[in-house]
Enzyme design. Structure first.
Site, PDB file in Angstrom:
ATOM      1  N   GLY A   1     -98.590  70.895  20.633  1.00  0.00           N
ATOM      2  CA  GLY A   1     -98.691  72.341  20.577  1.00  0.00           C
ATOM      3  C   GLY A   1     -99.745  72.798  19.589  1.00  0.00           C
ATOM      4  O   GLY A   1    -100.692  72.073  19.267  1.00  0.00           O
TER       5      GLY A   1
ATOM      6  N   ASP B   1    -104.227  69.234  24.717  1.00  0.00           N
ATOM      7  CA  ASP B   1    -103.579  69.197  23.411  1.00  0.00           C
ATOM      8  C   ASP B   1    -104.058  67.977  22.628  1.00  0.00           C
ATOM      9  O   ASP B   1    -104.026  66.849  23.127  1.00  0.00           O
ATOM     10  CB  ASP B   1    -102.057  69.145  23.592  1.00  0.00           C
ATOM     11  CG  ASP B   1    -101.298  69.443  22.311  1.00  0.00           C
ATOM     12  OD1 ASP B   1    -101.937  69.819  21.317  1.00  0.00           O
ATOM     13  OD2 ASP B   1    -100.061  69.322  22.325  1.00  0.00           O
ATOM     14  N   VAL B   2    -104.539  68.195  21.420  1.00  0.00           N
ATOM     15  CA  VAL B   2    -105.013  67.109  20.553  1.00  0.00           C
ATOM     16  C   VAL B   2    -103.919  66.824  19.532  1.00  0.00           C
ATOM     17  O   VAL B   2    -103.555  67.699  18.743  1.00  0.00           O
ATOM     18  CB  VAL B   2    -106.328  67.503  19.852  1.00  0.00           C
ATOM     19  CG1 VAL B   2    -106.815  66.377  18.946  1.00  0.00           C
ATOM     20  CG2 VAL B   2    -107.391  67.867  20.886  1.00  0.00           C
TER      21      VAL B   2
ATOM     22  N   GLU C   1    -129.611  74.610  13.066  1.00  0.00           N
ATOM     23  CA  GLU C   1    -128.424  75.422  13.337  1.00  0.00           C
ATOM     24  C   GLU C   1    -128.646  76.346  14.536  1.00  0.00           C
ATOM     25  O   GLU C   1    -127.853  76.360  15.484  1.00  0.00           O
ATOM     26  CB  GLU C   1    -128.069  76.251  12.100  1.00  0.00           C
ATOM     27  CG  GLU C   1    -126.853  77.127  12.244  1.00  0.00           C
ATOM     28  CD  GLU C   1    -125.576  76.322  12.316  1.00  0.00           C
ATOM     29  OE1 GLU C   1    -124.862  76.452  13.321  1.00  0.00           O
ATOM     30  OE2 GLU C   1    -125.299  75.562  11.374  1.00  0.00           O
TER      31      GLU C   1
ATOM     32  N   GLY D   1    -100.628  67.900  15.897  1.00  0.00           N
ATOM     33  CA  GLY D   1     -99.373  67.514  16.526  1.00  0.00           C
ATOM     34  C   GLY D   1     -99.230  68.238  17.849  1.00  0.00           C
ATOM     35  O   GLY D   1    -100.123  68.979  18.269  1.00  0.00           O
TER      36      GLY D   1
ATOM     37  N   SER E   1    -120.032  74.124  14.147  1.00  0.00           N
ATOM     38  CA  SER E   1    -121.200  74.851  14.641  1.00  0.00           C
ATOM     39  C   SER E   1    -121.557  74.413  16.055  1.00  0.00           C
ATOM     40  O   SER E   1    -122.242  75.147  16.773  1.00  0.00           O
ATOM     41  CB  SER E   1    -122.417  74.593  13.737  1.00  0.00           C
ATOM     42  OG  SER E   1    -122.208  75.105  12.457  1.00  0.00           O
TER      43      SER E   1
ATOM     44  N   ASP F   1    -101.608  73.636  16.121  1.00  0.00           N
ATOM     45  CA  ASP F   1    -101.654  73.116  14.752  1.00  0.00           C
ATOM     46  C   ASP F   1    -102.877  73.690  14.042  1.00  0.00           C
ATOM     47  O   ASP F   1    -103.833  74.119  14.685  1.00  0.00           O
ATOM     48  CB  ASP F   1    -101.678  71.582  14.743  1.00  0.00           C
ATOM     49  CG  ASP F   1    -102.844  71.002  15.519  1.00  0.00           C
ATOM     50  OD1 ASP F   1    -103.992  71.133  15.063  1.00  0.00           O
ATOM     51  OD2 ASP F   1    -102.615  70.419  16.603  1.00  0.00           O
TER      52      ASP F   1
ATOM     53  N   ASP G   1    -126.999  76.117  18.377  1.00  0.00           N
ATOM     54  CA  ASP G   1    -126.212  77.210  18.958  1.00  0.00           C
ATOM     55  C   ASP G   1    -126.748  77.609  20.327  1.00  0.00           C
ATOM     56  O   ASP G   1    -125.996  77.731  21.297  1.00  0.00           O
ATOM     57  CB  ASP G   1    -126.246  78.428  18.028  1.00  0.00           C
ATOM     58  CG  ASP G   1    -125.474  78.200  16.743  1.00  0.00           C
ATOM     59  OD1 ASP G   1    -124.739  77.208  16.668  1.00  0.00           O
ATOM     60  OD2 ASP G   1    -125.609  79.015  15.815  1.00  0.00           O
TER      61      ASP G   1
END
Length: 320
Positions: A298, A274-275, A29, A296, A232, A300, A33
């Protein structure tokens, strides 16, 4: 950096460690990072805050935040890949921590938190299933980062939802005004909403943004480890990119970005990809069949406004 950093300028080590650090082997972890914050935010001085122990058997966030409040000189961007279930903490503790988040925002710090790796989450309340929000991801005063995957995991292709990407609505914090319009649009236009009994539609909605969270290489204790995934990973990447933007702002004599959320929502995702395809996981029952929210156009509650397009994001955030 020896394996992957040969073609760009970068720092060779962490500039400063604040707090106690036990002897022993590095964890995946912390390695993840540091490596991706220092790669995405290449050549920018990086500090590590280490806070051992637990509070209410959970992460010692207040201990870390009080340390920040008592310091006059701090990094401008803080990225945190840890979180707890909102319901696992006392109301007094959550509100106290949130007060420190307000202070950090007022000081001009950018705090990024991972949205979690359990999708919408799930728990049973009085015999009925509900989604389970995460904290500090649900705080209105932090910027929360969700996750995406490549459509073809073996090539750089279009980004879709990483099904583990945490997201949803707080059961503790009311919806801040800066996001009301975006959330209302999503709730009125999404064709795949879960039953309303599963979430608090008037709560703080998250995540705010996203980045790739799947298929990372991490070197831990000199051993390269493939296919490390989770928010993460996406969170330090987004933090590194914001650090680069801060550098450009400071060179122009502008202040650091500070609390980002009102500007993100005001600009409606400008500078972000945008995904729009994919859903994350939730309760495995007959009613929702393991599906939470879906992405969708915009904003979400799976990938927020989307993933960083650095040149465009720099252009939209470089000036006050």
């Amino acid at each position: 950096m020896h394996l992957f950093g040969g073609n760009f300028a970068h720092q060779v080590s962490v500039a400063r460690v604040v707090g106690q650090q036990r002897r022993g082997r590095a964890g995946i972890e912390a390695s993840l990072d540091v490596e991706y914050l220092m790669s995405a935010g290449a050549n920018i001085s990086t500090w590590v805050y280490s806070n051992p122990g637990r509070h209410e058997s959970q992460e010692p966030f207040l201990q870390w935040l009080l340390l920040l409040s008592n310091e006059s000189a701090l990094p401008y961007v803080h990225t945190v890949s840890y979180g707890d279930d909102e319901d696992s903490l006392s109301s007094a503790y959550i509100q106290r921590v949130n007060t420190e988040f307000m202070k950090a925002a007022a000081r001009g710090l950018t705090l990024l938190f991972a949205s979690g790796d359990s999708g919408a989450g799930c728990w049973s309340v009085s015999g009925r299933h509900q989604f389970r929000p995460s904290f500090p991801a649900s705080s209105p005063y932090v910027t929360t980062v969700g996750g995406t995957s490549f459509q073809n995991p073996f090539r750089v292709t279009n980004e879709i939802v990483d099904y583990i990407s945490g997201g949803g609505f707080s059961n503790v914090f009311p919806q801040p005004s800066y996001q009301e319009e975006a959330v209302a649009w999503y709730l009125s236009s999404s064709p795949h909403l879960p039953p309303s009994s599963y979430f608090n539609a008037s709560g703080r909605a998250y995540p705010d943004v996203a980045a790739l969270s799947d298929g990372y290489w991490v070197v831990s204790n000199h051993v390269p480890i493939p296919w490390v995934s989770g928010t993460s990973a996406s969170t330090p990447v987004f933090g590194g990119i914001l650090s680069l933007i801060n550098e450009h702002r400071l060179l122009r004599g502008h202040p650091a970005l500070g609390f980002l959320n009102p500007r993100l929502y005001q600009q409606r995702g400008t500078g972000l990809f945008d995904v729009t395809h994919g859903c994350h996981v939730s309760c495995l029952n007959e009613e929702v069949e393991g599906q939470g929210f879906c992405s969708g156009p915009g904003w979400d509650p799976v990938t927020g406004w989307g993933t960083p397009n650095f040149p465009a994001l720099l252009k939209t955030l470089i000036d006050p």
